[in-house]
Design a protein around this motif. Sequence first.
Motif, mmCIF file in Angstrom:
data_model
loop_
_atom_site.group_PDB
_atom_site.id
_atom_site.type_symbol
_atom_site.label_atom_id
_atom_site.label_comp_id
_atom_site.label_asym_id
_atom_site.label_seq_id
_atom_site.Cartn_x
_atom_site.Cartn_y
_atom_site.Cartn_z
ATOM 1 N N UNK A 126 -23.779 -22.652 -27.045
ATOM 2 C CA UNK A 126 -23.560 -22.511 -28.872
ATOM 3 C C UNK A 126 -22.452 -23.538 -29.444
ATOM 4 N N UNK A 127 -23.091 -22.820 -30.853
ATOM 5 C CA UNK A 127 -22.243 -24.189 -31.621
ATOM 6 C C UNK A 127 -20.305 -23.896 -31.157
ATOM 7 N N UNK A 128 -19.657 -23.175 -31.095
ATOM 8 C CA UNK A 128 -18.878 -22.857 -31.123
ATOM 9 C C UNK A 128 -17.610 -22.896 -29.737
ATOM 10 N N UNK A 129 -17.107 -23.684 -29.283
ATOM 11 C CA UNK A 129 -17.183 -23.308 -27.786
ATOM 12 C C UNK A 129 -15.250 -23.853 -28.399
ATOM 13 N N UNK A 130 -14.764 -22.836 -27.528
ATOM 14 C CA UNK A 130 -13.429 -23.105 -27.397
ATOM 15 C C UNK A 130 -12.599 -22.214 -25.509
ATOM 16 N N UNK A 131 -12.133 -23.677 -24.845
ATOM 17 C CA UNK A 131 -11.911 -23.298 -23.818
ATOM 18 C C UNK A 131 -11.246 -23.811 -23.223
ATOM 19 N N UNK A 132 -9.412 -22.851 -23.941
ATOM 20 C CA UNK A 132 -8.511 -24.651 -23.999
ATOM 21 C C UNK A 132 -7.657 -24.124 -22.655
ATOM 22 N N UNK A 133 -8.921 -23.155 -21.353
ATOM 23 C CA UNK A 133 -8.467 -23.062 -19.973
ATOM 24 C C UNK A 133 -9.059 -23.565 -18.929
ATOM 25 N N UNK A 134 -9.727 -24.516 -19.038
ATOM 26 C CA UNK A 134 -11.042 -24.720 -18.653
ATOM 27 C C UNK A 134 -10.380 -26.086 -17.841
#
Length: 434
Positions: A126-134
Amino acid sequence: MEKGNEQVMKIDSDQIIHLDYRDFGRWKVEKFARYVSNLLLARRNVDLHTFYLHWDPHVPLNCNDLRLWIRYAVNHNVKVLDVELCLYDKTNLPPGIFTCRSLQELNLQWGGAPYRDYEHKGLVLPDIIKLPSLKKLTLRDVEVDELSLSSFTDRSPGLEDLHLIDSVTYLKRIASKALKRLTLDGSMYGFESLEISAPHLISFECTGCSLNDISWRDQPSLERARIDTWGPTFCDESRFTEVLVYAKELALFGSDIKVMLEKELPTCSVFQNLTTLELGRWDLTKDLYAVLRFLQLSPRLEELTLMHGPPDKGAETDGMPTDGVTFQCPLLGSVIIQCSEGDVGIDKLVNALVANGISSDKITVTSCEDINNKAHAEKIRAEEERPKKRVKENPEWEDDDPSSEQSDPDSEQSGGDSEKSDPESDESDDFDDF
């Protein structure tokens, strides 16, 4: 729960869901889908730590069912999402996965985009990727470009493990100060002049790439590396061994590895930490220099595996002289030489090792065919034992009639174009009443 755990499928706790197709015998896909839906219905409304789903590669799941289950996991703050299936009749990966703030480990191995979609070679992020805990990311058959990769590295500051498997990579650079483990396992188009800038990298695995296509910036001090190369003979001017010289474990295979070692080992530093070495997949009976010189530079070596391979006509070079190349490896306790049945000249390699003080009783010569046959037999035995254990612990789980046909993979119930509503289309549904 770790991959490979042979426990019968069950919820080990309220926070773990473990679904492995091998635990369901001959269940039809519709029966399995009903089971999972009922499982989620019966589950208490508490956070979910792990959602593990590995499905039969020969029978596709209904895509809407799959997306619904994953959405449930995401909305229950899943930390580990591990989903493997070969058939996925969509092009775009579910966007909700990539904005899950709780997600720490993500493993998506779903197979490529549908064959009828000519715009894409792999699944689309997807265009938006936000995984701050990854912390750990594994992707297979996914299109990865500079923008999407930077979304992971920039917005996942704790990302330490990155694994790209058989993906379509449009990358010139992989840069991260947090990255500790990197795996590049094949690529549909290969890599072209890929620069790696990861100063804290401790583990590197690379399969199916050419050494000429990899360069290092901010060179790390690797503790472990496994490199199995292909392509033109190595001719780069970079000092590839400089990133390997502090390693404890090395596995280096391929004819261009041999050429690289012959070029760099004469002036290379000592591998002071190296205890385990696997080397070869070239004609060791003709080119012994890289082996003997490597041993000369590895005084603390404990385990050695040498893999003899046929000559590579595309990268054939004259063997370097080995006169005067001696070594001492007083800690070496095990030497395994792997070759094919009928290979000649292996005694030359054995004699060279014995001449340098390695006792012949520490050297084992085994055929690749025997190794493969043993591994195959062990896999069959394990698969035969698994359903017996499942039936013993869950006698109520009866298999479907083996004489009945599996559901049609192209039917409305098993394909991705079912008339069911797509759960991704209702972003407000939090599955409290799932």
